[in-house]
Motif scaffolding. Structure first.
Motif, PDB file in Angstrom:
ATOM      1  N   MET A  24       0.843  -1.171   0.000  1.00  0.00           N
ATOM      2  CA  MET A  24       0.000   0.000   0.000  1.00  0.00           C
ATOM      3  C   MET A  24       0.887   1.232   0.000  1.00  0.00           C
ATOM      4  SD  MET A  24      -2.503   1.410   2.971  1.00  0.00           S
ATOM      5  CE  MET A  24      -1.116   1.941   3.941  1.00  0.00           C
ATOM      6  N   PRO A  25       0.732   2.130  -0.943  1.00  0.00           N
ATOM      7  CA  PRO A  25       1.521   3.362  -0.921  1.00  0.00           C
ATOM      8  C   PRO A  25       1.084   4.271   0.226  1.00  0.00           C
ATOM      9  CG  PRO A  25       0.058   3.308  -2.831  1.00  0.00           C
ATOM     10  CD  PRO A  25      -0.119   2.023  -2.095  1.00  0.00           C
ATOM     11  N   THR A  26       2.038   5.013   0.744  1.00  0.00           N
ATOM     12  CA  THR A  26       1.764   5.972   1.799  1.00  0.00           C
ATOM     13  C   THR A  26       1.880   7.368   1.216  1.00  0.00           C
ATOM     14  OG1 THR A  26       2.653   4.470   3.461  1.00  0.00           O
ATOM     15  CG2 THR A  26       2.481   6.792   4.072  1.00  0.00           C
ATOM     16  N   ASN A  27       0.866   8.176   1.344  1.00  0.00           N
ATOM     17  CA  ASN A  27       0.901   9.560   0.877  1.00  0.00           C
ATOM     18  C   ASN A  27       1.435  10.426   1.992  1.00  0.00           C
ATOM     19  OD1 ASN A  27      -0.351   8.948  -1.601  1.00  0.00           O
ATOM     20  ND2 ASN A  27      -2.311   8.851  -0.544  1.00  0.00           N
ATOM     21  N   ILE A  28       2.491  11.164   1.704  1.00  0.00           N
ATOM     22  CA  ILE A  28       3.123  11.992   2.712  1.00  0.00           C
ATOM     23  C   ILE A  28       3.034  13.444   2.280  1.00  0.00           C
ATOM     24  CG2 ILE A  28       5.280  12.513   3.903  1.00  0.00           C
ATOM     25  CD1 ILE A  28       6.029   9.561   3.402  1.00  0.00           C
ATOM     26  N   TYR A  29       2.535  14.285   3.161  1.00  0.00           N
ATOM     27  CA  TYR A  29       2.397  15.703   2.889  1.00  0.00           C
ATOM     28  C   TYR A  29       3.415  16.448   3.745  1.00  0.00           C
ATOM     29  CZ  TYR A  29      -1.680  14.315   0.398  1.00  0.00           C
ATOM     30  OH  TYR A  29      -2.508  13.712  -0.520  1.00  0.00           O
ATOM     31  N   GLY A  30       4.434  16.991   3.101  1.00  0.00           N
ATOM     32  CA  GLY A  30       5.530  17.635   3.808  1.00  0.00           C
ATOM     33  C   GLY A  30       6.775  16.771   3.675  1.00  0.00           C
ATOM     34  N   ASN A  31       7.853  17.160   4.305  1.00  0.00           N
ATOM     35  CA  ASN A  31       9.106  16.418   4.253  1.00  0.00           C
ATOM     36  C   ASN A  31       9.134  15.395   5.366  1.00  0.00           C
ATOM     37  OD1 ASN A  31      10.079  17.959   2.118  1.00  0.00           O
ATOM     38  ND2 ASN A  31      10.737  19.568   3.525  1.00  0.00           N
ATOM     39  N   LEU A  32       9.116  14.121   4.993  1.00  0.00           N
ATOM     40  CA  LEU A  32       9.070  13.052   5.975  1.00  0.00           C
ATOM     41  C   LEU A  32       9.748  11.833   5.392  1.00  0.00           C
ATOM     42  CD1 LEU A  32       7.809  12.197   8.748  1.00  0.00           C
ATOM     43  CD2 LEU A  32       5.896  11.322   7.423  1.00  0.00           C
ATOM     44  N   TYR A  54     -10.761   7.189   7.940  1.00  0.00           N
ATOM     45  CA  TYR A  54      -9.520   7.779   7.468  1.00  0.00           C
ATOM     46  C   TYR A  54      -8.479   7.656   8.581  1.00  0.00           C
ATOM     47  CZ  TYR A  54     -12.657   9.458   3.913  1.00  0.00           C
ATOM     48  OH  TYR A  54     -13.586   9.510   2.908  1.00  0.00           O
ATOM     49  N   VAL A  55      -7.364   7.014   8.279  1.00  0.00           N
ATOM     50  CA  VAL A  55      -6.334   6.725   9.272  1.00  0.00           C
ATOM     51  C   VAL A  55      -5.088   7.525   8.901  1.00  0.00           C
ATOM     52  CG1 VAL A  55      -4.985   4.905  10.385  1.00  0.00           C
ATOM     53  CG2 VAL A  55      -7.277   4.392   9.481  1.00  0.00           C
ATOM     54  N   TYR A  56      -4.628   8.378   9.821  1.00  0.00           N
ATOM     55  CA  TYR A  56      -3.469   9.220   9.529  1.00  0.00           C
ATOM     56  C   TYR A  56      -2.796   9.671  10.813  1.00  0.00           C
ATOM     57  CZ  TYR A  56      -6.691  13.131  10.521  1.00  0.00           C
ATOM     58  OH  TYR A  56      -7.592  13.984  11.101  1.00  0.00           O
ATOM     59  N   ASP A  98      -1.472  13.067  12.627  1.00  0.00           N
ATOM     60  CA  ASP A  98      -1.639  14.517  12.518  1.00  0.00           C
ATOM     61  C   ASP A  98      -0.276  15.208  12.555  1.00  0.00           C
ATOM     62  OD1 ASP A  98      -0.880  14.639  15.219  1.00  0.00           O
ATOM     63  OD2 ASP A  98      -2.905  15.054  15.930  1.00  0.00           O
ATOM     64  N   SER A  99      -0.260  16.507  12.561  1.00  0.00           N
ATOM     65  CA  SER A  99       1.000  17.255  12.506  1.00  0.00           C
ATOM     66  C   SER A  99       1.880  17.025  13.725  1.00  0.00           C
ATOM     67  CB  SER A  99       0.731  18.749  12.317  1.00  0.00           C
ATOM     68  OG  SER A  99      -0.020  19.244  13.408  1.00  0.00           O
ATOM     69  N   ALA A 100       1.306  16.529  14.824  1.00  0.00           N
ATOM     70  CA  ALA A 100       2.077  16.186  16.017  1.00  0.00           C
ATOM     71  C   ALA A 100       2.436  14.695  16.037  1.00  0.00           C
ATOM     72  CB  ALA A 100       1.286  16.555  17.276  1.00  0.00           C
ATOM     73  N   PHE A 101       2.173  13.998  14.931  1.00  0.00           N
ATOM     74  CA  PHE A 101       2.422  12.572  14.755  1.00  0.00           C
ATOM     75  C   PHE A 101       1.621  11.701  15.713  1.00  0.00           C
ATOM     76  CE2 PHE A 101       6.087  14.650  12.839  1.00  0.00           C
ATOM     77  CZ  PHE A 101       6.016  14.111  11.572  1.00  0.00           C
ATOM     78  N   ALA A 102       0.411  12.160  16.041  1.00  0.00           N
ATOM     79  CA  ALA A 102      -0.534  11.363  16.830  1.00  0.00           C
ATOM     80  C   ALA A 102      -1.481  10.653  15.866  1.00  0.00           C
ATOM     81  CB  ALA A 102      -1.324  12.255  17.779  1.00  0.00           C
ATOM     82  N   LEU A 103      -1.820   9.412  16.168  1.00  0.00           N
ATOM     83  CA  LEU A 103      -2.721   8.639  15.326  1.00  0.00           C
ATOM     84  C   LEU A 103      -4.141   9.191  15.419  1.00  0.00           C
ATOM     85  CD1 LEU A 103      -3.077   6.135  13.482  1.00  0.00           C
ATOM     86  CD2 LEU A 103      -3.649   4.860  15.571  1.00  0.00           C
ATOM     87  N   VAL A 104      -4.773   9.377  14.263  1.00  0.00           N
ATOM     88  CA  VAL A 104      -6.155   9.842  14.198  1.00  0.00           C
ATOM     89  C   VAL A 104      -6.928   8.892  13.285  1.00  0.00           C
ATOM     90  CG1 VAL A 104      -7.696  11.724  13.512  1.00  0.00           C
ATOM     91  CG2 VAL A 104      -5.444  12.241  14.488  1.00  0.00           C
ATOM     92  N   HIS A 145      -0.175  16.416   7.559  1.00  0.00           N
ATOM     93  CA  HIS A 145      -0.519  15.098   8.100  1.00  0.00           C
ATOM     94  C   HIS A 145       0.160  14.029   7.255  1.00  0.00           C
ATOM     95  CE1 HIS A 145      -3.407  15.520   4.831  1.00  0.00           C
ATOM     96  NE2 HIS A 145      -3.583  14.210   4.874  1.00  0.00           N
ATOM     97  N   THR A 146       0.139  12.791   7.753  1.00  0.00           N
ATOM     98  CA  THR A 146       0.678  11.642   7.028  1.00  0.00           C
ATOM     99  C   THR A 146      -0.438  10.620   6.867  1.00  0.00           C
ATOM    100  OG1 THR A 146       2.852  12.012   8.011  1.00  0.00           O
ATOM    101  CG2 THR A 146       2.466   9.860   7.015  1.00  0.00           C
ATOM    102  N   ARG A 147      -0.853  10.415   5.632  1.00  0.00           N
ATOM    103  CA  ARG A 147      -1.929   9.447   5.370  1.00  0.00           C
ATOM    104  C   ARG A 147      -1.393   8.026   5.478  1.00  0.00           C
ATOM    105  NH1 ARG A 147      -5.353  12.086   0.335  1.00  0.00           N
ATOM    106  NH2 ARG A 147      -5.557  14.131   1.328  1.00  0.00           N
TER     107      ARG A 147
END
Length: 95
Positions: free
Chosen positions: A1-9, A58-60, A62-68, A79-81
């Motif tokens: 499964m590809p991971t969509n990353i928004y920002g530099n990660l 929707y599993v991701y 958040d900007s603080a790297f907490a699971l939502v 966020h990181t999808r």
């Protein structure tokens, strides 16, 4: 499964990055992984996370790297999808 990353990660893991797997009829596990991008850290993983029935979840991280996990959608901001999880009639039908 590809991971969509928004920002530099950058993700590093012995499992596929942040892999989301079915744990039960309406629960999931998220594999642990480390990340860099402004900060270095580790998402410790999560087990037995509840999924809402008869919905797309929707599993991701958040900007603080907490699971939502929510049924509203991915946020517009940083966020990181990790996955979308569909459930119907008491079971997970698609990850």
């Amino acid at each position: 499964m590809p991971t969509n990353i928004y920002g530099n990660l950058t993700l590093n893991s012995t499992f596929p990055d942040g892999q989301v797997t079915k744990n039960g009829d309406l629960s999931i596990d998220v594999a642990a992984f480390s990340y860099t991008g402004g900060n270095f850290g580790k998402f410790s993983g999560a087990t037995n996370q509840a999924i809402t029935n008869n919905a797309t979840n929707y599993v991701y991280l958040d900007s603080a790297f907490a699971l939502v996990i929510n049924t509203v959608g991915f946020p517009a901001g940083s966020h990181t999808r990790l996955a979308t999880v569909a459930a119907a009639n008491g079971i997970i039908t698609n990850i």
